[in-house]
Design a protein around this motif. Structure first.
Motif, PDB file in Angstrom:
ATOM      1  N   THR A  46      38.374  43.088  41.302  1.00 23.05           N
ATOM      2  CA  THR A  46      38.191  41.528  41.307  1.00 23.05           C
ATOM      3  C   THR A  46      39.170  41.015  42.394  1.00 23.05           C
ATOM      4  O   THR A  46      40.025  41.693  42.485  1.00 23.05           O
ATOM      5  CB  THR A  46      38.687  40.799  40.148  1.00 23.05           C
ATOM      6  OG1 THR A  46      40.001  41.696  39.475  1.00 23.05           O
ATOM      7  CG2 THR A  46      37.607  41.131  38.576  1.00 23.05           C
ATOM      8  N   CYS A  49      43.014  36.045  41.193  1.00 26.36           N
ATOM      9  CA  CYS A  49      42.550  34.520  40.448  1.00 26.36           C
ATOM     10  C   CYS A  49      43.590  33.562  40.371  1.00 26.36           C
ATOM     11  O   CYS A  49      44.899  34.758  39.871  1.00 26.36           O
ATOM     12  CB  CYS A  49      41.576  35.010  39.317  1.00 26.36           C
ATOM     13  SG  CYS A  49      40.555  36.272  39.855  1.00 26.36           S
ATOM     14  N   GLU A  58      35.462  34.855  37.738  1.00 27.58           N
ATOM     15  CA  GLU A  58      34.663  35.762  38.969  1.00 27.58           C
ATOM     16  C   GLU A  58      33.790  37.220  38.131  1.00 27.58           C
ATOM     17  O   GLU A  58      33.410  37.668  38.926  1.00 27.58           O
ATOM     18  CB  GLU A  58      36.291  36.268  39.567  1.00 27.58           C
ATOM     19  CG  GLU A  58      36.498  37.733  39.604  1.00 27.58           C
ATOM     20  CD  GLU A  58      36.025  37.818  41.420  1.00 27.58           C
ATOM     21  OE1 GLU A  58      35.603  38.513  42.342  1.00 27.58           O
ATOM     22  OE2 GLU A  58      35.438  36.206  41.657  1.00 27.58           O
TER      23      GLU A  58
END
Length: 297
Positions: A46, A49, A58
């Motif tokens: 990922t 964030c 996400e």
């Protein structure tokens, strides 16, 4: 098609660890080729964030869905509210929080991750686990998924329900995830003063096993190594636990998680920890000269 028979062969060859109960740990479980392909699969990584809400979005964008698992909620709104308001959302009195577990649903043909998961779902794989753990093969449902666990995920010391005979987990973390060692799966045993609980479960097979408060058990080992498979056959003493406390915005605790449970409907009595706790109702003084008892409280 990959040749993955070695995943079964490693289970067959594994020696049981007997302290504090029978379980198996197989290090370097996946061969390097499969491991590298999984860790470079874009679905398993990922972007960093800015907050919890962005992370949940996400994960959903990458094909994950909230998964109801013990210690987790499948309600994103509840989870985010608990994080913003520092509000406890655990429904179990032995825990203070719940996290979120996201299971990968989006498949990619020919990928190492999907082929490994499919192999770990097949009958032959599970029959090998049942044989290794001396579990009856009949009447079993199975669940296997690549899963990411967010901060707050907590399961206090437990041995798994009677209808759930075995659990396994394969750590597949990325190098940039920073998880404190104590936030990994703990292999535990009852403290001496609470050993009567296992004896109660042993002789009352109509009673399901429950989660216990953290102070009832002590940690014997922590399963933290990457690419390490932990298999736990459920018993009256197979205590394990998890309490995640880490920054999940860069990378998340990730694993292939599997469990089996019975198909047939059964009914168990379900006492909670509070029902099992022995509390003295009074204090008495016993005089040494004549053994006379005198109630104090």
């Amino acid at each position: 098609m990959r040749k993955l028979e070695y995943l079964i062969e490693k289970i067959i060859e594994a020696k049981p660890r007997k302290t504090p109960y029978k379980h198996f740990i197989i290090e370097n479980y996946l061969e390097q080729k499969e491991l590298e392909e999984i860790l470079t699969d874009t679905r398993t990584k990922t972007d960093e964030c800015i907050d919890d809400g962005a992370l949940c979005r996400e994960l959903e964008k990458k094909g994950y869905q909230p998964s109801w698992l013990p210690g987790s909620t499948d309600n994103v709104e509840d989870y985010l509210a608990s994080r913003n308001e520092k509000k406890e959302i655990s429904m179990n009195t032995t825990c203070k929080s719940k996290g979120m577990a996201f299971a990968l649903k989006r498949k990619r043909g020919g990928s190492a991750l999907d082929e490994v998961i499919n192999y770990m779902r097949c009958d032959k794989y599970w029959e090998t686990i049942y044989d290794k753990c001396n579990i009856n093969k009949n009447d079993k449902q199975r669940y296997v998924a690549y899963t990411k666990y967010l901060d707050g995920h907590e399961i206090s010391p437990h041995t798994d329900s009677r209808h759930k005979p075995v659990t396994f987990l394969l750590n597949l973390n990325h190098k940039n995830v920073k998880i404190p060692n104590e936030s990994n799966t703990r292999i535990m045993k009852l403290k001496k003063e609470y050993r009567y609980i296992a004896e109660y479960w042993k002789y009352n097979k109509n009673v399901d096993r429950c989660w216990l408060p953290w102070e009832c058990c002590e940690t014997i080992n922590i399963h933290s190594k990457n690419n390490s498979l932990l298999i736990i056959p459920a018993s009256n003493i197979s205590f394990h636990a998890i309490k995640l406390d880490y920054n999940h915005l860069k990378s998340q605790r990730s694993m292939i998680y599997g469990s089996a449970w019975g198909k047939s409907e059964r009914f168990y009595e379900c006492p909670t920890w509070e029902d099992l706790e022995i509390k003295p109702s009074c204090t008495r003084r016993i005089k040494a000269d004549n053994c006379k008892q005198e109630r104090i409280t």
